[in-house]
Design a protein around this motif. Sequence first.
Motif, PDB file in Angstrom:
ATOM      1  N   SER A 146     -90.373 -55.338   0.268  1.00 41.74           N
ATOM      2  CA  SER A 146     -91.123 -54.215   1.155  1.00 41.74           C
ATOM      3  C   SER A 146     -89.945 -53.767   1.449  1.00 41.74           C
ATOM      4  O   SER A 146     -89.178 -52.756   2.437  1.00 41.74           O
ATOM      5  CB  SER A 146     -91.107 -55.773   2.132  1.00 41.74           C
ATOM      6  N   GLN A 147     -88.478 -54.461   0.875  1.00 41.99           N
ATOM      7  CA  GLN A 147     -87.036 -53.440   1.178  1.00 41.99           C
ATOM      8  C   GLN A 147     -87.416 -51.905   0.768  1.00 41.99           C
ATOM      9  O   GLN A 147     -86.468 -51.154   1.160  1.00 41.99           O
ATOM     10  CB  GLN A 147     -85.808 -54.378   0.403  1.00 41.99           C
ATOM     11  N   VAL A 148     -87.632 -52.224  -0.106  1.00 38.60           N
ATOM     12  CA  VAL A 148     -87.547 -51.166  -1.028  1.00 38.60           C
ATOM     13  C   VAL A 148     -88.779 -49.701  -0.747  1.00 38.60           C
ATOM     14  O   VAL A 148     -89.541 -49.508   0.115  1.00 38.60           O
ATOM     15  CB  VAL A 148     -88.544 -51.024  -2.922  1.00 38.60           C
ATOM     16  N   LYS A 149     -87.426 -48.718   0.034  1.00 40.62           N
ATOM     17  CA  LYS A 149     -87.698 -47.249   0.950  1.00 40.62           C
ATOM     18  C   LYS A 149     -88.744 -47.009  -0.059  1.00 40.62           C
ATOM     19  O   LYS A 149     -90.078 -45.715   0.093  1.00 40.62           O
ATOM     20  CB  LYS A 149     -86.589 -46.658   1.646  1.00 40.62           C
ATOM     21  N   LYS A 188     -91.051 -45.662  -2.835  1.00 42.69           N
ATOM     22  CA  LYS A 188     -92.401 -47.029  -3.820  1.00 42.69           C
ATOM     23  C   LYS A 188     -92.368 -46.284  -4.997  1.00 42.69           C
ATOM     24  O   LYS A 188     -92.634 -47.674  -5.675  1.00 42.69           O
ATOM     25  CB  LYS A 188     -93.857 -47.231  -3.151  1.00 42.69           C
ATOM     26  N   GLU A 203     -91.829 -60.494  -2.442  1.00 36.69           N
ATOM     27  CA  GLU A 203     -92.187 -60.321  -1.954  1.00 36.69           C
ATOM     28  C   GLU A 203     -90.860 -59.051  -0.716  1.00 36.69           C
ATOM     29  O   GLU A 203     -91.303 -58.201  -0.542  1.00 36.69           O
ATOM     30  CB  GLU A 203     -92.994 -60.958  -0.965  1.00 36.69           C
ATOM     31  N   GLY A 204     -89.898 -60.017  -0.426  1.00 34.54           N
ATOM     32  CA  GLY A 204     -89.024 -59.190   0.302  1.00 34.54           C
ATOM     33  C   GLY A 204     -88.768 -58.065  -0.602  1.00 34.54           C
ATOM     34  O   GLY A 204     -88.245 -57.114   0.577  1.00 34.54           O
ATOM     35  N   VAL A 205     -88.300 -58.299  -1.624  1.00 36.91           N
ATOM     36  CA  VAL A 205     -87.736 -56.804  -2.132  1.00 36.91           C
ATOM     37  C   VAL A 205     -88.566 -56.405  -1.751  1.00 36.91           C
ATOM     38  O   VAL A 205     -88.019 -55.148  -1.872  1.00 36.91           O
ATOM     39  CB  VAL A 205     -87.264 -57.463  -3.737  1.00 36.91           C
ATOM     40  N   GLU A 232     -90.127 -48.993  -6.448  1.00 39.51           N
ATOM     41  CA  GLU A 232     -90.812 -50.831  -6.233  1.00 39.51           C
ATOM     42  C   GLU A 232     -91.060 -51.307  -7.451  1.00 39.51           C
ATOM     43  O   GLU A 232     -89.961 -52.370  -7.544  1.00 39.51           O
ATOM     44  CB  GLU A 232     -91.910 -50.257  -6.109  1.00 39.51           C
TER      45      GLU A 232
END
Length: 91
Positions: free
Chosen positions: A57-60, A62, A53-55, A65
């Motif tokens: 949310s870090q991907v700018k 999408k 989930e953290g990864v 993703e």
Amino acid sequence: MYLEEIRNEINCIDEQIVKLLEERMELVNQVAEIKKNSEVAIFDYKREQKILEGVASQVKNKRYEEAIVGTFYDIMKNSRKYQNKKLGSQE
Ligand SMILES: C=C(O[C@@H]1C=C(C(=O)O)C=C[C@H]1O)C(=O)O
């Protein structure tokens, strides 16, 4: 950019990834040492979900993703495979 130039840039990124993955595996190895001497299971589903989930949310961008989250899924799968081998488990 020409194909060769792009591939050279990919090679540079790959070198950095390998270095970081090796650092990550050093830490995974330390985690495995702790697990060896305790009742802590190799697979921690909740922890892995949180990481994924953290990864995500870090991907700018999408568009990337799915590929990046999938890569981290595989990193952790191989981390578990390493731990299972080290601890001599059948998992
Ligand atoms: C490294 C660990 O073992 C497993 C692998 C993980 C990882 O590579 O990040 C995370 C959780 C566990 O399923 C851990 O428990 O922290």
